[in-house]
Design a protein around this motif. Structure first.
Motif, PDB file in Angstrom:
ATOM      1  N   GLN A 100      26.749  31.376  41.245  1.00 38.61           N
ATOM      2  CA  GLN A 100      27.956  32.188  41.116  1.00 38.61           C
ATOM      3  C   GLN A 100      27.493  33.624  41.254  1.00 38.61           C
ATOM      4  O   GLN A 100      26.529  34.038  40.629  1.00 38.61           O
ATOM      5  CB  GLN A 100      28.618  31.976  39.755  1.00 38.61           C
ATOM      6  CG  GLN A 100      29.862  32.805  39.573  1.00 38.61           C
ATOM      7  CD  GLN A 100      30.520  32.579  38.216  1.00 38.61           C
ATOM      8  OE1 GLN A 100      30.114  31.727  37.441  1.00 38.61           O
ATOM      9  NE2 GLN A 100      31.536  33.372  37.938  1.00 38.61           N
ATOM     10  N   ARG A 101      28.177  34.397  42.084  1.00 35.55           N
ATOM     11  CA  ARG A 101      27.773  35.769  42.357  1.00 35.55           C
ATOM     12  C   ARG A 101      28.843  36.727  41.867  1.00 35.55           C
ATOM     13  O   ARG A 101      30.031  36.436  41.947  1.00 35.55           O
ATOM     14  CB  ARG A 101      27.567  35.957  43.856  1.00 35.55           C
ATOM     15  CG  ARG A 101      26.420  35.138  44.403  1.00 35.55           C
ATOM     16  CD  ARG A 101      26.504  35.008  45.937  1.00 35.55           C
ATOM     17  NE  ARG A 101      25.423  34.225  46.476  1.00 35.55           N
ATOM     18  CZ  ARG A 101      25.454  32.909  46.610  1.00 35.55           C
ATOM     19  NH1 ARG A 101      26.513  32.218  46.226  1.00 35.55           N
ATOM     20  NH2 ARG A 101      24.418  32.269  47.119  1.00 35.55           N
ATOM     21  N   MET A 102      28.383  37.870  41.368  1.00 31.95           N
ATOM     22  CA  MET A 102      29.315  38.883  40.886  1.00 31.95           C
ATOM     23  C   MET A 102      28.776  40.259  41.259  1.00 31.95           C
ATOM     24  O   MET A 102      27.582  40.531  41.112  1.00 31.95           O
ATOM     25  CB  MET A 102      29.465  38.772  39.365  1.00 31.95           C
ATOM     26  CG  MET A 102      30.571  39.624  38.796  1.00 31.95           C
ATOM     27  SD  MET A 102      30.720  39.478  36.994  1.00 31.95           S
ATOM     28  CE  MET A 102      30.986  37.734  36.786  1.00 31.95           C
ATOM     29  N   SER A 103      29.657  41.114  41.710  1.00 30.58           N
ATOM     30  CA  SER A 103      29.290  42.483  42.053  1.00 30.58           C
ATOM     31  C   SER A 103      29.583  43.409  40.867  1.00 30.58           C
ATOM     32  O   SER A 103      30.224  43.009  39.893  1.00 30.58           O
ATOM     33  CB  SER A 103      30.091  42.957  43.266  1.00 30.58           C
ATOM     34  OG  SER A 103      31.468  43.096  42.910  1.00 30.58           O
ATOM     35  N   ARG A 104      29.134  44.630  41.012  1.00 29.28           N
ATOM     36  CA  ARG A 104      29.445  45.645  40.002  1.00 29.28           C
ATOM     37  C   ARG A 104      30.959  45.793  39.838  1.00 29.28           C
ATOM     38  O   ARG A 104      31.457  45.826  38.713  1.00 29.28           O
ATOM     39  CB  ARG A 104      28.820  46.978  40.422  1.00 29.28           C
ATOM     40  CG  ARG A 104      29.178  48.137  39.533  1.00 29.28           C
ATOM     41  CD  ARG A 104      28.535  49.394  40.076  1.00 29.28           C
ATOM     42  NE  ARG A 104      29.076  50.586  39.457  1.00 29.28           N
ATOM     43  CZ  ARG A 104      28.693  51.809  39.761  1.00 29.28           C
ATOM     44  NH1 ARG A 104      27.758  52.019  40.652  1.00 29.28           N
ATOM     45  NH2 ARG A 104      29.226  52.839  39.168  1.00 29.28           N
ATOM     46  N   GLU A 105      31.667  45.870  40.947  1.00 30.67           N
ATOM     47  CA  GLU A 105      33.118  46.059  40.892  1.00 30.67           C
ATOM     48  C   GLU A 105      33.806  44.901  40.186  1.00 30.67           C
ATOM     49  O   GLU A 105      34.741  45.104  39.412  1.00 30.67           O
ATOM     50  CB  GLU A 105      33.692  46.241  42.309  1.00 30.67           C
ATOM     51  CG  GLU A 105      33.278  47.533  42.978  1.00 30.67           C
ATOM     52  CD  GLU A 105      31.824  47.518  43.508  1.00 30.67           C
ATOM     53  OE1 GLU A 105      31.266  46.420  43.761  1.00 30.67           O
ATOM     54  OE2 GLU A 105      31.243  48.608  43.639  1.00 30.67           O
ATOM     55  N   GLU A 106      33.350  43.680  40.460  1.00 26.38           N
ATOM     56  CA  GLU A 106      33.956  42.510  39.812  1.00 26.38           C
ATOM     57  C   GLU A 106      33.726  42.533  38.304  1.00 26.38           C
ATOM     58  O   GLU A 106      34.637  42.235  37.530  1.00 26.38           O
ATOM     59  CB  GLU A 106      33.397  41.214  40.419  1.00 26.38           C
ATOM     60  CG  GLU A 106      33.873  40.968  41.832  1.00 26.38           C
ATOM     61  CD  GLU A 106      33.120  39.850  42.526  1.00 26.38           C
ATOM     62  OE1 GLU A 106      33.782  39.064  43.237  1.00 26.38           O
ATOM     63  OE2 GLU A 106      31.877  39.759  42.385  1.00 26.38           O
ATOM     64  N   LEU A 107      32.523  42.896  37.889  1.00 27.98           N
ATOM     65  CA  LEU A 107      32.232  42.962  36.461  1.00 27.98           C
ATOM     66  C   LEU A 107      33.037  44.063  35.782  1.00 27.98           C
ATOM     67  O   LEU A 107      33.587  43.865  34.696  1.00 27.98           O
ATOM     68  CB  LEU A 107      30.734  43.174  36.232  1.00 27.98           C
ATOM     69  CG  LEU A 107      30.270  43.203  34.777  1.00 27.98           C
ATOM     70  CD1 LEU A 107      30.661  41.922  34.049  1.00 27.98           C
ATOM     71  CD2 LEU A 107      28.770  43.408  34.714  1.00 27.98           C
ATOM     72  N   VAL A 108      33.154  45.201  36.432  1.00 28.99           N
ATOM     73  CA  VAL A 108      33.955  46.299  35.879  1.00 28.99           C
ATOM     74  C   VAL A 108      35.424  45.875  35.774  1.00 28.99           C
ATOM     75  O   VAL A 108      36.085  46.132  34.769  1.00 28.99           O
ATOM     76  CB  VAL A 108      33.775  47.588  36.711  1.00 28.99           C
ATOM     77  CG1 VAL A 108      34.774  48.661  36.311  1.00 28.99           C
ATOM     78  CG2 VAL A 108      32.338  48.118  36.556  1.00 28.99           C
ATOM     79  N   ASP A 109      35.933  45.185  36.795  1.00 29.17           N
ATOM     80  CA  ASP A 109      37.319  44.707  36.753  1.00 29.17           C
ATOM     81  C   ASP A 109      37.536  43.692  35.633  1.00 29.17           C
ATOM     82  O   ASP A 109      38.578  43.714  34.964  1.00 29.17           O
ATOM     83  CB  ASP A 109      37.729  44.095  38.098  1.00 29.17           C
ATOM     84  CG  ASP A 109      37.986  45.139  39.170  1.00 29.17           C
ATOM     85  OD1 ASP A 109      38.127  46.345  38.829  1.00 29.17           O
ATOM     86  OD2 ASP A 109      38.039  44.758  40.351  1.00 29.17           O
TER      87      ASP A 109
ATOM     88  N   GLY B  44      39.667  42.992  29.901  1.00 29.92           N
ATOM     89  CA  GLY B  44      39.360  42.569  28.536  1.00 29.92           C
ATOM     90  C   GLY B  44      38.778  41.167  28.426  1.00 29.92           C
ATOM     91  O   GLY B  44      38.901  40.524  27.385  1.00 29.92           O
ATOM     92  N   ALA B  45      38.100  40.689  29.485  1.00 30.75           N
ATOM     93  CA  ALA B  45      37.585  39.320  29.513  1.00 30.75           C
ATOM     94  C   ALA B  45      36.697  38.981  28.317  1.00 30.75           C
ATOM     95  O   ALA B  45      36.732  37.863  27.818  1.00 30.75           O
ATOM     96  CB  ALA B  45      36.823  39.070  30.813  1.00 30.75           C
TER      97      ALA B  45
END
Length: 146
Positions: free
Chosen positions: A71-80, A85-86
């Motif tokens: 599973q891949r996540m970018s900086r933008e995805e983590l910030v979003d 409030g995840a």
């Protein structure tokens, strides 16, 4: 024999102590910006801890679509996710730790743990600033609600 074992243990010990106190404090502060920012739901705090080209991954294993799946996540995805409030959590429930595993020049390895996840970071020093460049995470199983 004991002297040989002690010498071998000293030679293979983690060299964190060679890092300056300022670097150790900055690495820890970056780690807590990342985790506390998520727990507070503060996207700007999380963003400042991350390199713009962050590679965040989690092992999925073999899936119908991918062998050795990630599973891949970018900086933008983590910030979003943080904006949404995840992982926002009341402070009374925070149980988190950052442990610096190794520092060599402008590179560091760090382990962070919360009740929900474990992350292993590769951090880089850019000027005087430490940021998370790579992260591999493990999602802990959630305990059923009581």
């Amino acid at each position: 024999m004991l002297t040989t074992l002690l010498t071998l243990a000293a030679a293979t010990a983690t060299p964190v102590s060679t890092a300056s106190p300022a670097d150790l404090a900055a690495i820890e502060a970056t780690c807590f910006d990342y985790v506390d920012g998520q727990l507070e739901g503060d996207p700007e705090r999380v963003k400042r801890a991350l390199h713009p080209d962050l590679a965040k991954r989690r092992v999925l294993g073999d899936t119908p679509d991918e062998r050795l799946g990630l599973q891949r996540m970018s900086r933008e995805e983590l910030v979003d996710l943080t904006k949404g409030g995840a992982l926002k959590t009341p402070r009374a429930e925070w149980n988190r730790a950052c442990r610096i595993l190794d520092v060599a020049g402008n590179a560091a390895a760090v382990r962070v743990e919360t009740p929900w996840f474990v992350d292993y970071f590769h951090m880089g020093k850019f000027g005087e600033r430490w940021v998370i460049v790579n992260a591999m995470w493990h999602m802990k199983p959630r305990e059923p609600a009581k």
